[in-house]
Design a protein around this motif. Sequence first.
Motif, PDB file in Angstrom:
ATOM      1  N   LEU A 450       0.829  -1.385   0.180  1.00 54.10           N
ATOM      2  CA  LEU A 450       0.119  -0.078  -0.134  1.00 54.10           C
ATOM      3  C   LEU A 450       0.798   1.288  -0.161  1.00 54.10           C
ATOM      4  CD1 LEU A 450      -2.758  -0.861   2.701  1.00 54.10           C
ATOM      5  CD2 LEU A 450      -3.134  -0.429   0.081  1.00 54.10           C
ATOM      6  N   ARG A 451       2.009   1.119   0.478  1.00 56.25           N
ATOM      7  CA  ARG A 451       3.004   2.362   0.799  1.00 56.25           C
ATOM      8  C   ARG A 451       3.671   2.673  -0.891  1.00 56.25           C
ATOM      9  NH1 ARG A 451       5.002   3.303   6.064  1.00 56.25           N
ATOM     10  NH2 ARG A 451       3.874   1.774   7.511  1.00 56.25           N
ATOM     11  N   LYS A 452       3.237   1.646  -1.849  1.00 56.51           N
ATOM     12  CA  LYS A 452       3.902   2.170  -3.033  1.00 56.51           C
ATOM     13  C   LYS A 452       2.625   2.725  -3.885  1.00 56.51           C
ATOM     14  CE  LYS A 452       6.955  -1.842  -3.006  1.00 56.51           C
ATOM     15  NZ  LYS A 452       7.266  -3.275  -3.608  1.00 56.51           N
ATOM     16  N   VAL A 453       1.612   3.528  -3.423  1.00 52.97           N
ATOM     17  CA  VAL A 453       0.763   4.147  -4.194  1.00 52.97           C
ATOM     18  C   VAL A 453       1.515   5.350  -5.084  1.00 52.97           C
ATOM     19  CG1 VAL A 453       0.334   5.635  -2.164  1.00 52.97           C
ATOM     20  CG2 VAL A 453      -1.271   5.458  -4.089  1.00 52.97           C
ATOM     21  N   GLN A 454       1.169   5.243  -6.340  1.00 54.97           N
ATOM     22  CA  GLN A 454       1.683   6.340  -7.343  1.00 54.97           C
ATOM     23  C   GLN A 454       0.607   7.389  -7.552  1.00 54.97           C
ATOM     24  OE1 GLN A 454       3.082   3.673 -10.646  1.00 54.97           O
ATOM     25  NE2 GLN A 454       5.079   3.759  -9.632  1.00 54.97           N
ATOM     26  N   PHE A 455      -0.621   6.993  -7.881  1.00 54.75           N
ATOM     27  CA  PHE A 455      -1.603   7.823  -8.299  1.00 54.75           C
ATOM     28  C   PHE A 455      -2.826   7.682  -7.608  1.00 54.75           C
ATOM     29  CE2 PHE A 455       1.103   7.696 -11.861  1.00 54.75           C
ATOM     30  CZ  PHE A 455       1.750   9.132 -12.107  1.00 54.75           C
ATOM     31  N   VAL A 456      -3.509   8.739  -7.168  1.00 57.13           N
ATOM     32  CA  VAL A 456      -4.666   8.582  -6.205  1.00 57.13           C
ATOM     33  C   VAL A 456      -5.743   9.507  -7.336  1.00 57.13           C
ATOM     34  CG1 VAL A 456      -5.754   9.114  -4.076  1.00 57.13           C
ATOM     35  CG2 VAL A 456      -3.419   8.648  -4.167  1.00 57.13           C
ATOM     36  N   PHE A 457      -6.862   8.824  -7.556  1.00 54.01           N
ATOM     37  CA  PHE A 457      -7.993   9.206  -8.259  1.00 54.01           C
ATOM     38  C   PHE A 457      -9.079   9.356  -7.346  1.00 54.01           C
ATOM     39  CE2 PHE A 457      -5.610   7.700 -11.697  1.00 54.01           C
ATOM     40  CZ  PHE A 457      -5.936   8.617 -12.828  1.00 54.01           C
ATOM     41  N   LYS A 458      -9.572  10.592  -7.039  1.00 53.42           N
ATOM     42  CA  LYS A 458     -10.687  11.014  -6.557  1.00 53.42           C
ATOM     43  C   LYS A 458     -11.834  11.735  -7.310  1.00 53.42           C
ATOM     44  CE  LYS A 458     -11.248  14.750  -3.918  1.00 53.42           C
ATOM     45  NZ  LYS A 458     -11.223  15.791  -2.865  1.00 53.42           N
ATOM     46  N   ASN A 459     -12.852  11.007  -7.334  1.00 55.15           N
ATOM     47  CA  ASN A 459     -13.985  11.430  -8.559  1.00 55.15           C
ATOM     48  C   ASN A 459     -13.422  11.517  -9.849  1.00 55.15           C
ATOM     49  OD1 ASN A 459     -15.880  11.664  -6.314  1.00 55.15           O
ATOM     50  ND2 ASN A 459     -15.153  13.553  -5.847  1.00 55.15           N
ATOM     51  N   GLY A 460     -12.451  10.734 -10.057  1.00 56.64           N
ATOM     52  CA  GLY A 460     -11.896  10.526 -11.658  1.00 56.64           C
ATOM     53  C   GLY A 460     -10.981  11.453 -11.845  1.00 56.64           C
ATOM     54  N   VAL A 461     -10.375  12.325 -10.708  1.00 58.30           N
ATOM     55  CA  VAL A 461      -9.290  13.274 -10.817  1.00 58.30           C
ATOM     56  C   VAL A 461      -8.072  12.699 -10.249  1.00 58.30           C
ATOM     57  CG1 VAL A 461      -8.149  15.494 -10.495  1.00 58.30           C
ATOM     58  CG2 VAL A 461     -10.850  15.375 -10.954  1.00 58.30           C
ATOM     59  N   GLY A 462      -7.099  12.524 -11.014  1.00 59.51           N
ATOM     60  CA  GLY A 462      -5.699  11.580 -10.622  1.00 59.51           C
ATOM     61  C   GLY A 462      -4.617  12.556 -10.135  1.00 59.51           C
ATOM     62  N   TYR A 463      -4.310  12.388  -8.766  1.00 61.08           N
ATOM     63  CA  TYR A 463      -3.335  13.196  -8.320  1.00 61.08           C
ATOM     64  C   TYR A 463      -2.052  12.489  -8.148  1.00 61.08           C
ATOM     65  CZ  TYR A 463      -7.242  16.194  -6.584  1.00 61.08           C
ATOM     66  OH  TYR A 463      -8.361  17.031  -6.654  1.00 61.08           O
ATOM     67  N   ASN A 464      -0.693  13.132  -8.225  1.00 65.76           N
ATOM     68  CA  ASN A 464       0.503  12.529  -8.166  1.00 65.76           C
ATOM     69  C   ASN A 464       0.809  12.393  -6.765  1.00 65.76           C
ATOM     70  OD1 ASN A 464       3.347  12.448  -7.918  1.00 65.76           O
ATOM     71  ND2 ASN A 464       3.262  12.696 -10.015  1.00 65.76           N
ATOM     72  N   SER A 465       0.836  11.314  -6.041  1.00 66.66           N
ATOM     73  CA  SER A 465       1.097  10.880  -4.636  1.00 66.66           C
ATOM     74  C   SER A 465       2.440  11.453  -4.231  1.00 66.66           C
ATOM     75  CB  SER A 465       1.111   9.539  -4.404  1.00 66.66           C
ATOM     76  OG  SER A 465       1.281   9.142  -3.138  1.00 66.66           O
ATOM     77  N   LYS A 466       3.455  11.308  -5.064  1.00 71.51           N
ATOM     78  CA  LYS A 466       4.836  11.641  -4.784  1.00 71.51           C
ATOM     79  C   LYS A 466       4.849  13.062  -4.621  1.00 71.51           C
ATOM     80  CE  LYS A 466       9.672  11.299  -6.264  1.00 71.51           C
ATOM     81  NZ  LYS A 466      10.740  10.847  -7.188  1.00 71.51           N
ATOM     82  N   LYS A 467       4.239  13.865  -5.397  1.00 70.08           N
ATOM     83  CA  LYS A 467       4.305  15.334  -5.387  1.00 70.08           C
ATOM     84  C   LYS A 467       3.572  16.033  -4.158  1.00 70.08           C
ATOM     85  CE  LYS A 467       4.583  16.472 -10.294  1.00 70.08           C
ATOM     86  NZ  LYS A 467       3.996  17.074 -11.603  1.00 70.08           N
ATOM     87  N   LEU A 468       2.357  15.231  -3.904  1.00 70.52           N
ATOM     88  CA  LEU A 468       1.644  15.672  -2.547  1.00 70.52           C
ATOM     89  C   LEU A 468       2.557  15.419  -1.258  1.00 70.52           C
ATOM     90  CD1 LEU A 468      -1.756  14.245  -3.234  1.00 70.52           C
ATOM     91  CD2 LEU A 468      -1.303  16.554  -2.840  1.00 70.52           C
ATOM     92  N   PHE A 469       3.475  14.392  -1.255  1.00 69.54           N
ATOM     93  CA  PHE A 469       4.217  13.755  -0.092  1.00 69.54           C
ATOM     94  C   PHE A 469       5.340  15.075  -0.234  1.00 69.54           C
ATOM     95  CE2 PHE A 469       2.558   9.509  -0.064  1.00 69.54           C
ATOM     96  CZ  PHE A 469       2.328   9.469   1.549  1.00 69.54           C
TER      97      PHE A 469
END
Length: 479
Positions: A450-469
């Motif tokens: 689970l710690r290897k998440v790359q992209f998170v889609f919320k309501n179809g919009v894909g966020y870059n996990s690494k950039k958020l961190f």
Amino acid sequence: MHKILIVFIFAAFFSAPVFSQIKFSDETKKYIEYNDSINVFKNALLIDGKGNDTKPHQTIIISNGKIIWIGDDTKASIPKGAKTIDLNGKTLMPGLVMLHEHMYISAPSMETRQFFMHQLPLTFPRLYLAAGATTIRTAGNIEPYADLNLKKDIETGKVPGPSIEATAPYMDGNQSPFQQLNKLDKPENAINFVNYWADQGFTSFKGYMFLDKLTLKAAIDAVHKRKLKITAHLCSVTYREAAEMGIDQLEHGFLASTDFVTDKKENQCPPNADEIFAKLNVQSDSVRSFLKFLIDKKTIITSTLAVFEGFTTTQPAPSAELLSYFSPDSRDFYLNLFARLKSAKAPSDYDKAFANNAKMEKMFYEMGGLLTVGTDPTGNGGTIAGFGNWRAIELLVEADGFTPLEAIKIATQNGSIALGFDKTIGTIEIGKSADLLIIDGDPSKNISDLRKVQFVFKNGVGYNSKKLFESVKGKVGFN
């Protein structure tokens, strides 16, 4: 005929260059990688969130933020010009639905030995989303308008973060030592409290440790009259008493239960509950009868193992990566307390209580109870948003003994059921919101993937996990 219908649906949506009607701020746009009206994920290892076995070589098609098709790669009809993402065997699973989250961190005063909380409106929403939590329930707050405004800012695209089910300020009793909490001393005050904060926009409520029985009952009835939900972190009131009143949910597994303190006084929080719980025979008939009572009353239980692990002598040392997210003062406070706890020579009563709680959570689940999971970023200061989400789910496997797929179900489908959102989120099914995680690994085999998440889609919009961190490194504790 089926394929023709699908193509027609594609054509109807495909004219718009992007699906989202939200006008994202320039700041939020920094973290958005995908915002197309139609996205096609192919060659995915699919975890559906319902506990079923994984399926390789799957195609999932989302349109205007909704899942509209799922099936084998070989059977998919890909519309011309659609945004296609080849996952090359990576995992696609539902976004996490976490039910004991906060927008603050522990900030105790070592001089006065009082417990305070410090709001973190920048770092925590980003950490939750980056780790894959697409929906959270805040389970109590100390700055209500900050939480409400944050929820609004996320919904309007001003800042990145998860969808928030906002819980009103804590309801505690007169004996409470917590200066930041409201202290309710009679039933009519609880009713007024519930109605006021429901009018402000809060959709869930939480009773706290020193609330008395009559006041808690009044709060439960007032919440239900508004057709909302209420949970509690109990102590003065037992689980059995609260379940009899009709409470919807109880927090912290069974570590907050005082039901087995034989000399407990009514409406008082006993000082020796942990010691007694540590010695409890969890296989006894009395424990099984207790669990069955809660299940019969449809009382939901939230596991929060990550925060409690922080008070055991067996907790693992923090990683350098985790520590890199703390501000210096928050890191030092955490490390000092960690060193004191690890200096113990033998297992403590708390270690034994932690183990008993893990066994009871598994028993509750296997007997038919609805178990959910949350983080509770408080405690020793080392359990924070994002990293704490992952650890809470890992511990469902490591401590409770669930399979990885069961743990994922608890963290996705079960959470959505508890919130009453299971028709729209929590699993990967046609018609549901496209809350999805792309993971460079297989958490069905190794939950820590689970710690290897790359992209998170919320309501179809894909966020870059690494950039958020990366945007909040070194800031947890500041804001």
